[in-house]
Every structure is written in structure tokens, then in C-alpha cells.
Design a protein around this motif. Structure first.
Motif, PDB file in Angstrom:
ATOM      1  N   GLU A  17       0.828  -1.204   0.000  1.00  0.00           N
ATOM      2  CA  GLU A  17       0.000   0.000   0.000  1.00  0.00           C
ATOM      3  C   GLU A  17       0.865   1.258   0.000  1.00  0.00           C
ATOM      4  OE1 GLU A  17      -3.521   2.188  -0.139  1.00  0.00           O
ATOM      5  OE2 GLU A  17      -3.177   0.029  -0.421  1.00  0.00           O
ATOM      6  N   VAL A  18       1.957   1.243   0.761  1.00  0.00           N
ATOM      7  CA  VAL A  18       2.884   2.373   0.740  1.00  0.00           C
ATOM      8  C   VAL A  18       3.475   2.542  -0.658  1.00  0.00           C
ATOM      9  CG1 VAL A  18       5.066   3.266   1.645  1.00  0.00           C
ATOM     10  CG2 VAL A  18       3.413   2.210   3.194  1.00  0.00           C
ATOM     11  N   SER A  19       3.839   1.448  -1.289  1.00  0.00           N
ATOM     12  CA  SER A  19       4.414   1.512  -2.633  1.00  0.00           C
ATOM     13  C   SER A  19       3.448   2.115  -3.633  1.00  0.00           C
ATOM     14  CB  SER A  19       4.838   0.112  -3.091  1.00  0.00           C
ATOM     15  OG  SER A  19       5.891  -0.382  -2.294  1.00  0.00           O
ATOM     16  N   ARG A  20       2.164   1.947  -3.407  1.00  0.00           N
ATOM     17  CA  ARG A  20       1.186   2.555  -4.306  1.00  0.00           C
ATOM     18  C   ARG A  20       1.212   4.082  -4.214  1.00  0.00           C
ATOM     19  NH1 ARG A  20      -1.717  -2.422  -4.142  1.00  0.00           N
ATOM     20  NH2 ARG A  20      -2.484  -2.200  -2.002  1.00  0.00           N
ATOM     21  N   HIS A  21       1.671   4.592  -3.080  1.00  0.00           N
ATOM     22  CA  HIS A  21       1.785   6.046  -2.909  1.00  0.00           C
ATOM     23  C   HIS A  21       3.108   6.589  -3.447  1.00  0.00           C
ATOM     24  CE1 HIS A  21      -1.779   6.889  -0.401  1.00  0.00           C
ATOM     25  NE2 HIS A  21      -1.585   5.693   0.124  1.00  0.00           N
ATOM     26  N   VAL A  22       4.178   5.820  -3.298  1.00  0.00           N
ATOM     27  CA  VAL A  22       5.517   6.379  -3.547  1.00  0.00           C
ATOM     28  C   VAL A  22       6.271   5.692  -4.670  1.00  0.00           C
ATOM     29  CG1 VAL A  22       5.699   7.075  -1.138  1.00  0.00           C
ATOM     30  CG2 VAL A  22       6.647   4.868  -1.840  1.00  0.00           C
ATOM     31  N   THR A  45      12.673   5.996  -2.449  1.00  0.00           N
ATOM     32  CA  THR A  45      11.687   5.431  -3.364  1.00  0.00           C
ATOM     33  C   THR A  45      11.791   6.073  -4.745  1.00  0.00           C
ATOM     34  OG1 THR A  45       9.847   6.996  -3.139  1.00  0.00           O
ATOM     35  CG2 THR A  45      10.191   5.437  -1.328  1.00  0.00           C
ATOM     36  N   CYS A  52       8.954   7.868   7.268  1.00  0.00           N
ATOM     37  CA  CYS A  52       7.739   7.121   7.583  1.00  0.00           C
ATOM     38  C   CYS A  52       7.791   6.684   9.040  1.00  0.00           C
ATOM     39  CB  CYS A  52       7.633   5.902   6.659  1.00  0.00           C
ATOM     40  SG  CYS A  52       6.243   4.807   7.020  1.00  0.00           S
ATOM     41  N   ARG A  83       2.497  13.575   3.595  1.00  0.00           N
ATOM     42  CA  ARG A  83       2.220  13.283   2.185  1.00  0.00           C
ATOM     43  C   ARG A  83       1.204  12.172   1.997  1.00  0.00           C
ATOM     44  NH1 ARG A  83       3.702  17.965   0.231  1.00  0.00           N
ATOM     45  NH2 ARG A  83       5.946  18.347   0.196  1.00  0.00           N
ATOM     46  N   TRP A  84       1.164  11.206   2.897  1.00  0.00           N
ATOM     47  CA  TRP A  84       0.210  10.110   2.772  1.00  0.00           C
ATOM     48  C   TRP A  84       0.023   9.407   4.111  1.00  0.00           C
ATOM     49  CZ3 TRP A  84       3.364   6.110   4.124  1.00  0.00           C
ATOM     50  CH2 TRP A  84       4.704   6.185   3.739  1.00  0.00           C
ATOM     51  N   THR A  85      -1.108   8.740   4.211  1.00  0.00           N
ATOM     52  CA  THR A  85      -1.435   7.935   5.385  1.00  0.00           C
ATOM     53  C   THR A  85      -1.892   6.569   4.907  1.00  0.00           C
ATOM     54  OG1 THR A  85      -2.145   9.893   6.621  1.00  0.00           O
ATOM     55  CG2 THR A  85      -2.875   7.769   7.455  1.00  0.00           C
ATOM     56  N   VAL A  86      -1.401   5.543   5.575  1.00  0.00           N
ATOM     57  CA  VAL A  86      -1.800   4.170   5.255  1.00  0.00           C
ATOM     58  C   VAL A  86      -2.283   3.511   6.535  1.00  0.00           C
ATOM     59  CG1 VAL A  86      -0.938   1.874   4.657  1.00  0.00           C
ATOM     60  CG2 VAL A  86      -0.320   3.847   3.242  1.00  0.00           C
TER      61      VAL A  86
END
Length: 271
Positions: A17-22, A45, A52, A83-86
Motif C-alpha cells: 500500500e505504501v508503494s502505491r503512494h511512492v 523510493t 515514515c 504526504r500520505w497515510t496508510v
């Protein structure tokens, strides 16, 4: 500090899921310093470098991470951007812009003291009145330590002025806004006065530095005196309930500052 997990220990679904953001993650390096998180890494990345941090959902620090995620959008540029939350598979991860730098030196004569004063002055000005985000009132947090009218106010505060939460690189940044509160505009500076005394400043010199921040210079003297006394109670309590190597020096610094104000009748402008 709870056990720090490595990136490789996270469930595959979380990392995916993190990889989908970065984008693809080339390297994950554990950050050894810091507290109140189960994971802290820098991620190299395809989309850039990120910091993180994260915790297990419903764990003891879950609320701290949710605090930080909620308040970030309201903070000035001195705070790194979220920048993002998972949140997946029992983990909550926050991804921030990566901020390189070192922790400032608080010792007497340090050149880092000037940018610290500038940063605190700017934050108190920018975050008063507090933005419309739900945070705890400082009067509630310290309700058994100090009369509420002495610390009440409408400034969004950081409240954790440990040097490790400052990063000095191209400019000074303030990280880890996990314990925000709404209160009097001089409180963050008062917390840093304690750290300066801990670093070797005489209380009078620490207050002279703090007077460079307009919010502290205008603080009612009796309120600052009561605050110093409340710090003694706070660190006595911490040392009694959860002894740690850093508690003793901070308690000694709090006692030194409180004794100075009591002995000298020291009052800042506005008393």
C-alpha cells in the motif's frame, strides 16, 4: 520506548500500500532515535525520499499518530508536510516529506539559539488564533498542576520542546506534532527555557533568551512562575511513576528554574 520494528517485519499488504503512494521502494533505513512509535524509517523510493513513522492500530501510541495526522494540514512550513497515510492490516503509517538536518545545540553561546528564537516567535504569531482543528486544551492537560486561567489561550502549541524534535538543515524545522494543545502563546517557549537550563544556562540567561520571543516577553510573570513550579511537580511525578535516565536532569533543571523565580521574584513583562 516500545520495540522498534523494521520495515521488513511489516505485513506485505502494508508495504504494498505504501508503494502505491511512492512507487518502488529501493531502500528502507531504520531511524534509531525518537520515541512513541513502533516503526520509524527513511524510505528511498522512485517518488523521492520520505520519512515514515507508524504504530500498531489501537496500540498505546495510536492516538498520538492520529493527533499528528489531524493537525498537520494546519501547520506552517516549519513543520514537514504529511504526504500520505496508510492504515491496513493492523498498522497505521504516516509518510512525511524527508527533512535532513541535525538536532540543535542548546548549550550557552551556541549559534543555534538565534534560529530557535526566530522559529518560536514565528510559530506563536502564525498559530494565534489557533486554526479550527480539534486538539486538547492545555488547561485540561495540566488541570491538576496549575490554575487554568494562567495557561489558557488560543494558540496551537507543540508542547514537546525536546531538542530531538528540531532539525537544523537549510532552515530549522519542528517535527513530531503528536501532542498538540491549545493554550497561552508563551508556553512552548517556557518549555524550551527548561531545556536551556538543562543544557547549562543559568535561569536568568535562559529567560533573557526567551524574552526575544514576544509572546514570552509579554507573559504575566506570576503565570510563568507558576508554570515553573508546575514543571517541578510534573517531573517529580514522571520520575516516581516511570523512572528514566533523562527524568532526573530535567527535574533538577525544573527545580533550579523554579527556585530562581521564587528567590529573585523574577517576573516577565506583563505581570
Amino acid at each position: 520506548m516500545q520495540r522498534r520494528h523494521s520495515w521488513e517485519e511489516l505485513p506485505d499488504r502494508v508495504r504494498d500500500e505504501v508503494s502505491r503512494h511512492v512507487g518502488p521502494i529501493r531502500l528502507a533505513v531504520t531511524v534509531p532515535s525518537g520515541a512513541s512509535c513502533d516503526l520509524a524509517v527513511t524510505l528511498d523510493t522512485a517518488g523521492g525520499t520520505f520519512f515514515c513513522k507508524g504504530c500498531q492500530v489501537d496500540g498505546p501510541t495510536d492516538w498520538l499518530h492520529r493527533n499528528e495526522a489531524r493537525v498537520n494540514r494546519w501547520l506552517p512550513p516549519a513543520a514537514p508536510r504529511l504526504r500520505w497515510t496508510v492504515e491496513r492490516s493492523g498498522w497505521l503509517l504516516l509518510g512525511f516529506e524527508y527533512v535532513p538536518g541535525r538536532h540543535p545545540d542548546l548549550a550557552p553561546g551556541s549559534p543555534d539559539l538565534a534560529p530557535l528564537a526566530d522559529l518560536l516567535a514565528g510559530l506563536a504569531h502564525t498559530l494565534t488564533p489557533a486554526p479550527p482543528v480539534s486538539v486538547q486544551r492545555f488547561t485540561d492537560r495540566w488541570r491538576d498542576l496549575i490554575a487554568p486561567q494562567l495557561v489558557d489561550g488560543d494558540t496551537l502549541l507543540h508542547t514537546d520542546m525536546t531538542p530531538r524534535n528540531f532539525l537544523l538543515g537549510g532552515r530549522l524545522r519542528l517535527v513530531d506534532w503528536s501532542s498538540p494543545a491549545r493554550g497561552a502563546p508563551w508556553i512552548d517557549t517556557a518549555f524550551l527555557v527548561l531545556r536551556l537550563v538543562r543544557a547549562g544556562h543559568e535561569p536568568a540567561d535562559a529567560e533573557k533568551w526567551a524574552a526575544r520571543i514576544p509572546a514570552f516577553a509579554a507573559a504575566p510573570g506570576h503565570a510563568v512562575t507558576a508554570f515553573a513550579g508546575a514543571l517541578v511537580q510534573l517531573w517529580e511525578r514522571k520520575q516516581h511513576t516511570a523512572p528514566a535516565s533523562h527524568h532526573g536532569p530535567l527535574l533538577a533543571a525544573a527545580r533550579c528554574w523554579a527556585a530562581y523565580r521564587s528567590r529573585s521574584g523574577s517576573y516577565t513583562r506583563g505581570a
